[in-house]
Design a protein around this motif. Structure first.
Motif, PDB file in Angstrom:
ATOM      1  N   SER A 161       0.812  -1.221   0.000  1.00  0.00           N
ATOM      2  CA  SER A 161       0.000   0.000   0.000  1.00  0.00           C
ATOM      3  C   SER A 161       0.840   1.262   0.000  1.00  0.00           C
ATOM      4  CB  SER A 161      -0.936   0.001   1.214  1.00  0.00           C
ATOM      5  OG  SER A 161      -0.206   0.040   2.423  1.00  0.00           O
ATOM      6  N   ALA A 162       2.117   1.158   0.375  1.00  0.00           N
ATOM      7  CA  ALA A 162       2.990   2.334   0.405  1.00  0.00           C
ATOM      8  C   ALA A 162       3.920   2.396  -0.795  1.00  0.00           C
ATOM      9  CB  ALA A 162       3.818   2.332   1.692  1.00  0.00           C
ATOM     10  N   ALA A 163       3.828   1.435  -1.705  1.00  0.00           N
ATOM     11  CA  ALA A 163       4.761   1.350  -2.823  1.00  0.00           C
ATOM     12  C   ALA A 163       4.283   2.172  -4.014  1.00  0.00           C
ATOM     13  CB  ALA A 163       4.958  -0.105  -3.235  1.00  0.00           C
ATOM     14  N   PHE A 164       5.239   2.718  -4.757  1.00  0.00           N
ATOM     15  CA  PHE A 164       4.966   3.471  -5.981  1.00  0.00           C
ATOM     16  C   PHE A 164       5.343   2.573  -7.161  1.00  0.00           C
ATOM     17  CE2 PHE A 164       6.316   7.552  -8.471  1.00  0.00           C
ATOM     18  CZ  PHE A 164       5.251   7.387  -9.328  1.00  0.00           C
ATOM     19  N   LEU A 165       4.461   1.645  -7.484  1.00  0.00           N
ATOM     20  CA  LEU A 165       4.706   0.653  -8.517  1.00  0.00           C
ATOM     21  C   LEU A 165       3.420   0.394  -9.308  1.00  0.00           C
ATOM     22  CD1 LEU A 165       6.745  -1.955  -6.430  1.00  0.00           C
ATOM     23  CD2 LEU A 165       7.632  -0.716  -8.418  1.00  0.00           C
ATOM     24  N   PRO A 166       3.524   0.053 -10.580  1.00  0.00           N
ATOM     25  CA  PRO A 166       2.315  -0.301 -11.335  1.00  0.00           C
ATOM     26  C   PRO A 166       1.555  -1.463 -10.728  1.00  0.00           C
ATOM     27  CG  PRO A 166       4.154   0.072 -12.833  1.00  0.00           C
ATOM     28  CD  PRO A 166       4.728   0.087 -11.447  1.00  0.00           C
ATOM     29  N   SER A 167       2.268  -2.396 -10.109  1.00  0.00           N
ATOM     30  CA  SER A 167       1.581  -3.528  -9.481  1.00  0.00           C
ATOM     31  C   SER A 167       0.762  -3.069  -8.285  1.00  0.00           C
ATOM     32  CB  SER A 167       2.585  -4.597  -9.061  1.00  0.00           C
ATOM     33  OG  SER A 167       3.639  -4.053  -8.289  1.00  0.00           O
ATOM     34  N   SER A 168       1.238  -2.047  -7.552  1.00  0.00           N
ATOM     35  CA  SER A 168       0.445  -1.485  -6.453  1.00  0.00           C
ATOM     36  C   SER A 168      -0.758  -0.713  -6.992  1.00  0.00           C
ATOM     37  CB  SER A 168       1.306  -0.560  -5.591  1.00  0.00           C
ATOM     38  OG  SER A 168       2.264  -1.287  -4.882  1.00  0.00           O
ATOM     39  N   PHE A 169      -0.517   0.038  -8.053  1.00  0.00           N
ATOM     40  CA  PHE A 169      -1.609   0.761  -8.697  1.00  0.00           C
ATOM     41  C   PHE A 169      -2.655  -0.218  -9.215  1.00  0.00           C
ATOM     42  CE2 PHE A 169      -3.439   2.647 -12.593  1.00  0.00           C
ATOM     43  CZ  PHE A 169      -3.986   3.807 -12.064  1.00  0.00           C
ATOM     44  N   SER A 170      -2.191  -1.325  -9.788  1.00  0.00           N
ATOM     45  CA  SER A 170      -3.110  -2.348 -10.284  1.00  0.00           C
ATOM     46  C   SER A 170      -3.864  -3.012  -9.143  1.00  0.00           C
ATOM     47  CB  SER A 170      -2.338  -3.398 -11.085  1.00  0.00           C
ATOM     48  OG  SER A 170      -1.732  -2.815 -12.229  1.00  0.00           O
ATOM     49  N   MET A 171      -3.223  -3.115  -7.985  1.00  0.00           N
ATOM     50  CA  MET A 171      -3.915  -3.624  -6.805  1.00  0.00           C
ATOM     51  C   MET A 171      -5.098  -2.718  -6.459  1.00  0.00           C
ATOM     52  SD  MET A 171      -2.451  -4.199  -2.917  1.00  0.00           S
ATOM     53  CE  MET A 171      -2.387  -2.429  -2.560  1.00  0.00           C
ATOM     54  N   VAL A 172      -4.879  -1.409  -6.544  1.00  0.00           N
ATOM     55  CA  VAL A 172      -5.946  -0.446  -6.243  1.00  0.00           C
ATOM     56  C   VAL A 172      -7.070  -0.557  -7.268  1.00  0.00           C
ATOM     57  CG1 VAL A 172      -6.495   2.003  -6.003  1.00  0.00           C
ATOM     58  CG2 VAL A 172      -4.324   1.140  -5.134  1.00  0.00           C
ATOM     59  N   THR A 173      -6.704  -0.613  -8.553  1.00  0.00           N
ATOM     60  CA  THR A 173      -7.747  -0.693  -9.586  1.00  0.00           C
ATOM     61  C   THR A 173      -8.494  -2.024  -9.525  1.00  0.00           C
ATOM     62  OG1 THR A 173      -6.134  -1.508 -11.230  1.00  0.00           O
ATOM     63  CG2 THR A 173      -6.522   0.875 -11.124  1.00  0.00           C
ATOM     64  N   THR A 174      -7.801  -3.104  -9.145  1.00  0.00           N
ATOM     65  CA  THR A 174      -8.481  -4.389  -8.996  1.00  0.00           C
ATOM     66  C   THR A 174      -9.479  -4.339  -7.849  1.00  0.00           C
ATOM     67  OG1 THR A 174      -6.545  -5.569  -9.852  1.00  0.00           O
ATOM     68  CG2 THR A 174      -8.149  -6.857  -8.600  1.00  0.00           C
ATOM     69  N   MET A 175      -9.080  -3.693  -6.739  1.00  0.00           N
ATOM     70  CA  MET A 175     -10.012  -3.521  -5.623  1.00  0.00           C
ATOM     71  C   MET A 175     -11.216  -2.697  -6.052  1.00  0.00           C
ATOM     72  SD  MET A 175      -7.766  -2.991  -2.169  1.00  0.00           S
ATOM     73  CE  MET A 175      -6.740  -1.669  -2.807  1.00  0.00           C
ATOM     74  N   ALA A 176     -10.953  -1.619  -6.810  1.00  0.00           N
ATOM     75  CA  ALA A 176     -12.052  -0.781  -7.290  1.00  0.00           C
ATOM     76  C   ALA A 176     -12.977  -1.585  -8.205  1.00  0.00           C
ATOM     77  CB  ALA A 176     -11.496   0.435  -8.023  1.00  0.00           C
ATOM     78  N   ALA A 177     -12.370  -2.421  -9.053  1.00  0.00           N
ATOM     79  CA  ALA A 177     -13.155  -3.205 -10.001  1.00  0.00           C
ATOM     80  C   ALA A 177     -14.076  -4.183  -9.282  1.00  0.00           C
ATOM     81  CB  ALA A 177     -12.221  -3.957 -10.948  1.00  0.00           C
ATOM     82  N   TYR A 178     -13.521  -4.937  -8.348  1.00  0.00           N
ATOM     83  CA  TYR A 178     -14.345  -5.942  -7.680  1.00  0.00           C
ATOM     84  C   TYR A 178     -15.274  -5.313  -6.637  1.00  0.00           C
ATOM     85  CZ  TYR A 178     -12.531  -9.811 -10.244  1.00  0.00           C
ATOM     86  OH  TYR A 178     -12.248 -10.675 -11.270  1.00  0.00           O
ATOM     87  N   GLY A 179     -14.887  -4.170  -6.113  1.00  0.00           N
ATOM     88  CA  GLY A 179     -15.825  -3.432  -5.276  1.00  0.00           C
ATOM     89  C   GLY A 179     -17.046  -3.013  -6.077  1.00  0.00           C
ATOM     90  N   ALA A 180     -16.805  -2.552  -7.320  1.00  0.00           N
ATOM     91  CA  ALA A 180     -17.913  -2.167  -8.199  1.00  0.00           C
ATOM     92  C   ALA A 180     -18.733  -3.380  -8.613  1.00  0.00           C
ATOM     93  CB  ALA A 180     -17.363  -1.452  -9.432  1.00  0.00           C
ATOM     94  N   GLY A 194      -9.765  -1.881 -17.068  1.00  0.00           N
ATOM     95  CA  GLY A 194      -9.099  -1.250 -18.213  1.00  0.00           C
ATOM     96  C   GLY A 194      -8.028  -0.267 -17.790  1.00  0.00           C
ATOM     97  N   LEU A 195      -8.326   0.527 -16.746  1.00  0.00           N
ATOM     98  CA  LEU A 195      -7.350   1.497 -16.252  1.00  0.00           C
ATOM     99  C   LEU A 195      -6.122   0.796 -15.693  1.00  0.00           C
ATOM    100  CD1 LEU A 195      -6.844   4.543 -15.703  1.00  0.00           C
ATOM    101  CD2 LEU A 195      -7.816   4.167 -13.423  1.00  0.00           C
ATOM    102  N   GLY A 196      -6.337  -0.244 -14.900  1.00  0.00           N
ATOM    103  CA  GLY A 196      -5.208  -0.976 -14.344  1.00  0.00           C
ATOM    104  C   GLY A 196      -4.376  -1.665 -15.405  1.00  0.00           C
ATOM    105  N   THR A 197      -5.041  -2.141 -16.464  1.00  0.00           N
ATOM    106  CA  THR A 197      -4.342  -2.849 -17.535  1.00  0.00           C
ATOM    107  C   THR A 197      -3.516  -1.908 -18.396  1.00  0.00           C
ATOM    108  OG1 THR A 197      -6.077  -4.532 -17.603  1.00  0.00           O
ATOM    109  CG2 THR A 197      -4.654  -4.352 -19.536  1.00  0.00           C
ATOM    110  N   LEU A 198      -4.083  -0.772 -18.783  1.00  0.00           N
ATOM    111  CA  LEU A 198      -3.417   0.124 -19.729  1.00  0.00           C
ATOM    112  C   LEU A 198      -2.525   1.154 -19.039  1.00  0.00           C
ATOM    113  CD1 LEU A 198      -6.371   0.644 -22.227  1.00  0.00           C
ATOM    114  CD2 LEU A 198      -4.337  -0.774 -22.538  1.00  0.00           C
ATOM    115  N   TRP A 199      -2.942   1.687 -17.912  1.00  0.00           N
ATOM    116  CA  TRP A 199      -2.139   2.697 -17.221  1.00  0.00           C
ATOM    117  C   TRP A 199      -1.231   2.084 -16.163  1.00  0.00           C
ATOM    118  CZ3 TRP A 199      -2.755   8.386 -16.910  1.00  0.00           C
ATOM    119  CH2 TRP A 199      -3.459   8.901 -18.009  1.00  0.00           C
ATOM    120  N   GLY A 200      -1.562   0.888 -15.726  1.00  0.00           N
ATOM    121  CA  GLY A 200      -0.756   0.251 -14.693  1.00  0.00           C
ATOM    122  C   GLY A 200       0.127  -0.837 -15.251  1.00  0.00           C
TER     123      GLY A 200
END
Length: 585
Positions: A161-180, A194-200
């Motif tokens: 959660s404190a890392a500046f990495l695409p995999s961390s960003f993708s973790m956030v977008t995956t949480m957002a996706a399954y939350g939705a 889509g955001l996690g795949t293309l931007w992350g």
């Protein structure tokens, strides 16, 4: 089109069933409402703040592929890796810019850039809360409650959660996706994947497969899915192409480039090391201990629960399709990455929340099975089960806190050392007079936390060590530096001797003192004629320390079984002498 109404009747039926089952327990509904969305958000916020303030950088890719390009975009100075060369262009500037814009006020207000947090994960707490609320609606409050405990305390969440990495960003977008998805907001699910795949990270698209199957086949929304996929593809891809093409000076689709390099180039990540098949199992246990064991074994356990319910006619249990929708992405991700020769801890970040959810689901299903089987009798067994669940969580919490503690105690030294450098540069009599200060690193190049920790007149320099791979180099000068193909760069991780500075031209030297010395990695602190130690912090020695106590902190016992080296800063005794004209070896 809002498709959330498709859930309404199904959700009402499940809610009625749970309330009917709990008629003999008047306080059950109140317990299911605890801790509530607001308190959950506050707890998550506190946990993520603690992580941001105390976690160290665990991966040099985080520094040189993300913090350094962002420092360049903000301050015009930073290191460039071969991935950012226009010749290869496998990293996206759009992802870095997304964070640089948020961090821009730090520069404008001239605030201390040392304490710049990772802005990519400011939304972690919000997305976690969204997932928890979704779990409570899609399944029940107990599952959300148990998942919250795993998310709050897990060492893996502390790190990621404190890392500046695409995999961390993708973790956030995956949480957002399954939350939705759990809330029935399929449009947002498609956008987040889509955001996690293309931007992350392009490989994270695999985590959206089960959700897509659920939408298309279970909810029968094929046209809806295709429509929103096309819409979001245009919306997400257009600014990505515009920004990357601008900074690289040519048409660039970075996500496609990284897939082509890793999968089809014949070179790939194996150049950077391979690990045993046990790597992720050990790493998963260290980061999530009992939760990881439960998550990995969730499929066979849940199948066993289903068989027991049918054989003995026991009521209750979650909808099988919904269970598969939530746990199958984790198994798919493991099938992909556990079989790759090149393994890194950060590759599992996107599924960390799914690990927590799967582990919680196992406990909930087993607990529900026993409670319904012993509903009218065997109260002793039910009480024993509750004690077992409590003991599981207690053990998980203790092991997680123990792991997080040893990480902070043992590996925080590099960050603490670099925090001291601005004071040394400003106040040390000999150094303060220099217009340009060379801060050198040898074998410790990979623990450099970024130029955000260095004063403006300081420059990190590399000296030769036993490392034989390719080191990054500074961006060129000028506004179009990102468009220029830098010299002496390759995509085969071959050593570039042009990176090295002569040792005698170093003003400060950062190093880790160990018991092993080699011709290119000597014990510099023993050369008292040329170097004087001015800062030192303890750094855990994994070679001499006991395997168990270097992995988990145990009061008293860790002090006896864990050994430390010294992470030091040395100043050259010749700092006042003129430098040689040829700085490079």
């Amino acid at each position: 089109m809002d498709v959330r109404h498709r859930f309404s009747s199904e959700r009402e039926e499940e809610r009625y069933r749970r309330e009917t089952d709990d008629q003999d327990r008047p306080s059950a509904r109140k317990r299911r409402q605890w801790p509530g969305a607001l308190l959950a958000l506050q707890l998550l916020f506190f946990a993520r703040i603690v992580a941001a303030l105390t976690a160290h950088i665990t991966d040099c890719d985080e520094t040189f592929n993300y913090w350094e390009p962002m420092h360049y975009l903000l301050y015009g100075k930073g290191f460039q890796t071969w991935e950012y060369s226009p010749q290869f262009a496998i990293r996206s500037y759009a992802y870095v810019l997304l964070h640089a814009v948020i961090a821009w006020p730090i520069k404008v207000l001239a605030l201390d850039k040392t304490y710049l947090p990772c802005p990519s994960n400011d939304n972690v707490k919000t997305q976690l809360k969204q997932v928890l609320c979704g779990l409570a609606r899609f399944f029940d409050g107990r599952l959300a409650r148990y998942t919250l405990v795993f998310l709050l305390i897990g060492s893996g969440m502390f790190i990621s959660s404190a890392a500046f990495l695409p995999s961390s960003f993708s973790m956030v977008t995956t949480m957002a996706a399954y939350g939705a998805l759990l809330h029935g907001n399929y449009c947002i699910f498609i956008f987040a994947i889509g955001l996690g795949t293309l931007w992350g990270w392009p490989f994270v698209g695999a985590l959206g497969i089960s959700g897509a199957i659920y939408i298309v086949f279970y909810q029968k929304l094929l046209l809806y899915f295709v429509k929103w996929t096309i819409i979001w593809l245009i919306v997400i891809l257009a600014p990505l192409l515009a920004m990357d093409s601008y900074y690289y000076g040519k048409f660039t689709l970075a996500p496609l480039n990284i897939v082509m390099y890793n999968v089809f180039s014949g070179k790939g990540p194996e150049l950077y090391g391979v690990e045993s098949w046990t790597f992720y199992f050990i790493n998963g246990f260290l980061n999530f201990n009992l939760a990881f064991i439960l998550a990995v074994s969730s499929a066979p356990i849940l199948i066993g629960v289903i068989v027991c319910r049918k054989r003995y006619h026991i009521t209750g249990g979650y909808n099988v399709v919904k269970v598969l929708t939530v746990i199958s992405p984790m198994y798919l991700w493991m099938a992909i990455f556990f079989t790759r020769p090149h393994k890194e801890e950060r590759f599992l970040y996107p599924i960390y929340p799914l690990i927590c959810c799967s582990a919680a689901m196992v406990i909930c299903e087993c607990q529900s099975l026993v409670e319904n089987a012993c509903k009218n009798s065997f109260s002793f067994i039910r009480q024993l089960l509750r004690l077992g669940v409590a003991a599981t969580f207690l053990m998980y919490i203790l092991l997680s806190l123990s792991r997080t503690m040893i990480l902070h105690i043992g590996y925080q030294a590099p960050i603490e050392v670099y925090k001291q450098l601005p004071t040394v540069v400003a106040e040390h009599k000999a150094i303060s007079k220099l217009q340009n200060v060379n801060i050198c690193v040898g074998k410790e190049w990979h623990r450099f936390p970024s130029n955000f920790f260095l004063p403006e007149r300081c420059q990190l320099q590399f000296i030769k060590s036993e490392f034989r791979g390719q080191l990054p180099k500074l961006y060129g000068s000028g506004v179009d530096a990102t468009r220029i193909i830098p010299s002496h760069m390759n995509d085969e991780n071959k050593e570039e001797p042009s990176r090295y500075l002569k040792l005698q031209d170093c003003h400060l030297l950062v190093d880790l003192e160990t018991l092993v010395a080699t011709p290119y990695e000597p014990s510099y602190s023993k050369d008292i004629k040329n170097w004087k130690t001015i800062i030192n912090f303890a750094y855990l020695d994994s070679v001499r320390s006991h395997k168990l106590f270097r992995a988990f902190y145990v009061p008293t016992l860790s002090a006896k079984n864990v050994h430390f080296n010294q992470y030091i800063v040395m100043i050259s005794t010749n700092v006042s002498k003129p430098l040689s004209h040829d700085h490079r070896q």
